[in-house]
Design an enzyme around this catalytic site. Structure first.
Site: not given
Length: 207
Positions: A9, A128
């Protein structure tokens, strides 16, 4: 043998897209959150997405976006999957006719089963670490906080890097892993050798 999927990412450069694809990444992520050091404008994102070959997914990351902003991104960038990393409700996430995943910021007291139930049409949940503000903080969270079965595709993020990803895959057995700062030489600048080492760590854990 199961194969853990891999998303790289926060790509900002053509050479980093090439490095991710050549290493065997299943998806690349483009960040459409202006405060992020990995933010890319739509025009630049379209150039990067054009480099992505078939069967590698291009993911657009948004944080509490205005719906018009997402539609503008979709009009200019060929995104196959949307990632919502803020406090977006199900109704907003599901409004764009694309598959989507929802990020949960994990810390003690967060009920991930309830969170999952509040986003029923998500294709998966990305876990996360909780940090102040939004976006990844490059921090590892306590993996023991993950319930045994969330009932959907689990994407593990948060502080992963070439040194810890094999252990993460063996312990959590996620559907996919997501990395950004853990394969960088500087903010928004990916390191091809670290990407290759990260992918190798995942494959080693897969067996």
């Amino acid at each position: 043998m199961s194969r853990t999927r891999i998303k790289i990412c926060g790509l900002t450069r053509a050479e980093d897209v090439h490095a991710a694809v050549e290493a065997g990444a299943d998806a690349i992520g483009l960040v459409f959150y202006p405060p992020s050091p990995r933010f890319v404008a739509f025009e630049r994102a379209a150039e990067l997405a054009a480099l992505v070959p078939p069967f590698v997914t291009t993911v657009g990351l948004f944080v509490n976006p205005d719906p018009a902003y997402v539609r503008q991104a979709l009009a200019q960038v060929p995104l196959q999957l949307l990632q919502f990393h803020g406090d977006e409700p199900e109704t907003l996430c599901a409004a764009f006719g694309r598959p989507w995943i929802k990020a949960a910021r994990v810390r003690p007291g967060v009920d991930l089963v309830e969170f999952s139930a509040s986003h029923p049409s998500a294709s998966g949940l990305l876990l996360d670490a909780f940090v102040e503000g939004y976006g990844g903080g490059g921090k590892v969270f306590d993996w023991s906080l993950i319930p045994e079965r969330l009932g959907r595709s689990l994407i593990l993020s948060g502080g992963l890097d070439p040194d810890n990803v094999a252990e993460a895959v063996r312990r959590v057995r996620p559907w996919a892993v997501d990395v950004s700062s853990g394969v960088e030489s500087g903010k928004g600048i990916k390191d091809a050798a670290r990407i290759a080492a990260f992918v190798a760590g995942v494959r080693n854990a897969d067996g």
